[in-house]
Design an enzyme around this catalytic site. Structure first.
Site, mmCIF file in Angstrom:
data_model
loop_
_atom_site.group_PDB
_atom_site.id
_atom_site.type_symbol
_atom_site.label_atom_id
_atom_site.label_comp_id
_atom_site.label_asym_id
_atom_site.label_seq_id
_atom_site.Cartn_x
_atom_site.Cartn_y
_atom_site.Cartn_z
ATOM 1 N N ASP A 1 -7.943 -5.232 0.140
ATOM 2 C CA ASP A 1 -8.439 -6.031 -0.978
ATOM 3 C C ASP A 1 -8.071 -7.504 -0.877
ATOM 4 O O ASP A 1 -8.570 -8.318 -1.647
ATOM 5 C CB ASP A 1 -7.882 -5.481 -2.301
ATOM 6 C CG ASP A 1 -8.629 -4.240 -2.731
ATOM 7 O OD1 ASP A 1 -9.823 -4.149 -2.399
ATOM 8 O OD2 ASP A 1 -8.029 -3.377 -3.365
ATOM 9 N N HIS B 1 0.855 -1.185 0.000
ATOM 10 C CA HIS B 1 0.000 0.000 0.000
ATOM 11 C C HIS B 1 0.888 1.231 0.000
ATOM 12 O O HIS B 1 1.940 1.240 0.629
ATOM 13 C CB HIS B 1 -0.890 0.004 1.260
ATOM 14 C CG HIS B 1 -2.043 0.933 1.142
ATOM 15 N ND1 HIS B 1 -1.943 2.266 1.445
ATOM 16 C CD2 HIS B 1 -3.312 0.722 0.714
ATOM 17 C CE1 HIS B 1 -3.116 2.836 1.227
ATOM 18 N NE2 HIS B 1 -3.959 1.928 0.772
#
Ligand code: ACO
Length: 430
Positions: free
Chosen positions: A364, A307
């Protein structure tokens, strides 16, 4: 004490104030840098660039903290409903009982889409990706309500537009699924909750009434909440970018949906499931997946890992872990993909490549498995993300719209191309 930063360039000193945020984050204000020094800054991917001040969402990527309007994501995921969270993000405070009742009523009254739009669903090929359908129809919604394009001085118009979008997005998503499988649309029902209504529109048919499982309804509520905002991510920055030209809300949200579609952003949830399915079906091992992800000559990445902001465990992924314990402890809800995902996570988190780069599962990684347990097909996963993210996009569009400091977003560049050249007739060109 007022902090300052000085830059010395060609003998001249540029002094910049330091901006300090609520949680003591610091920014170097370069608003007058070009005017005073002729320099611009260069920052591929905007890794160090703040585009705005914002009061909506706080993220601490090192400590794994996420708060909407000051409320920790863990508390909201446990206690709030998705419409309450949407209200909180857009209007700034938790709604009172009366405000929530009025908002729910508006959601119910604005859940249908214009019947003319139904042709669009029916004319699309069944293979059309639902994200393309969603973005097109959201933009088209504006065409059916052009009076909303100018919201200045029209009391209540913005609220109607908000309720319409938040409510209709789930109708559009469910209708696009029904159209893709050739089934008649199931319309929203007034006495259902936001999430129950969506599940019913997805899975009920005239031959088979659908009973919404309360555990799945709660899980959907939590999933939508954890996706609802994430400050200046790619799609939200796109909404702000488009909105900065004073484009209407529908056009701005449509652009945000398109930005979310890509596999480096919201499209990662679909990519994760595709990877897990590949392992299950092709016999590829978890180790081979990781070797491919680490191989710099291979464009493959381990989707659902890493991320831009989180350099520790994504707090949203932690919330989803808790949800999975609840769902998959039931015998009826077993999924072999979960074992593959857990093994992938386990091996990645003990691999030097992932440890050194601080790559952890992001939101996700597990969301797709949860949606699969509800029966949501793989190509609809990013649409689910969009339903969740919509309140965040609206909140940012509104914040930008209301901010007197907002300007047309227009980055600069350093030109590296040819110097001046002059026209050559065709026969003169080499
Ligand atoms: N698999 C393998 N390697 C990775 C991964 C991954 N998932 N993520 C990052 N890396 C590596 C990069 O190759 C790079 O290695 P290097 O230093 O040897 O060149 C290093 O880790 C740093 O990564 P960057 O790509 O420079 O970091 P950035 O902040 O630009 O990327 C991103 C963040 C795009 C999310 C990245 O981690 C990624 O591609 N992840 C997979 C896609 C994904 O899950 N996206 C969803 C993000 S969450 C969301 O949008 C809701």
């Amino acid at each position: 004490m007022d902090e300052k930063i000085s830059i010395v360039y060609q003998g001249k000193t540029y002094e910049s104030p330091v901006i300090t945020g609520t949680k003591n984050e610091k920014a170097f204000d370069i608003a007058n840098l070009r005017k005073e020094t002729g320099l611009i800054t260069m920052d591929y991917g905007y890794q160090n660039t703040g585009s705005t001040k914002s009061s909506i969402t706080f993220v601490d990527g090192e400590k794994g903290i996420l708060r909407y309007r000051g409320y920790p994501i863990e508390e909201l995921a446990e206690k709030a409903t998705f419409p309450e969270t949407a209200w909180l993000l857009i209007y700034g405070d938790l709604p009172t009982e009366d405000q929530l009742t009025a908002f729910r009523r508006l959601l119910t009254e604005n859940s249908l889409i214009h019947e003319n739009l139904l042709h669009f669903f029916r004319e699309m090929p069944p293979s059309a990706h639902p994200m393309g359908i969603l973005s097109s129809i959201v933009n088209a919604l504006g065409l059916f309500s052009p009076r909303f394009y100018d919201t200045e001085n029209q009391a209540g118009e913005f609220d109607l537009m908000v309720a319409g979008l938040v409510s209709k997005i789930r109708t559009i998503a469910a209708f696009s699924y029904k159209a893709s499988i050739g089934e008649p649309f199931a319309y929203p029902e007034a006495d259902r909750s936001y999430c129950s209504n969506f599940l019913n529109m997805m899975f009920s048919s005239h031959t088979k009434p659908f009973v919404v499982n309360p555990l799945m309804e709660k899980a959907l509520n939590t999933l939508l909440i954890v996706h609802a905002d994430h400050e200046q991510n790619c799609s939200t920055s796109t909404v702000r970018m488009v909105g900065s030209s004073q484009a209407n809300l529908y056009a701005s949200i449509c652009a945000g949906i398109c930005a979310l579609w890509g596999p480096l952003h919201g499209g990662a949830n679909q990519a994760v499931l595709e990877t897990l399915l590949r392992v299950q079906k092709s016999g590829m091992t978890v180790k081979q997946v990781l070797e491919r992800a680490k191989d710099k000559t291979d464009p493959f990445k381990l989707s659902g890992f890493g991320h831009r902001v989180y350099k520790s465990y994504d707090p949203r992924a932690k919330v989803l872990q808790g949800l999975m314990e609840k769902i998959f402890s039931h015998e009826d809800n077993q999924d072999p993909l979960l074992d593959i995902a857990r093994e992938l996570e386990h091996q990645a988190l003990s691999d030097d490549y992932f440890i050194e780069r601080k790559l952890y599962p992001n939101v996700d990684f597990y969301s797709g498995i949860l949606y699969r347990a509800m029966g949501i097909p793989t190509n609809m996963l990013t649409v689910m993300f969009a339903i969740g993210r919509l309140p965040g996009w609206i909140a940012h569009w509104k914040e930008m719209h209301d901010d007197p400091c907002s300007k047309l977003n227009r980055p600069r560049q350093i030109y590296m191309g040819e110097k001046e050249r002059h026209w050559l007739d065709r026969e003169e060109r080499a």
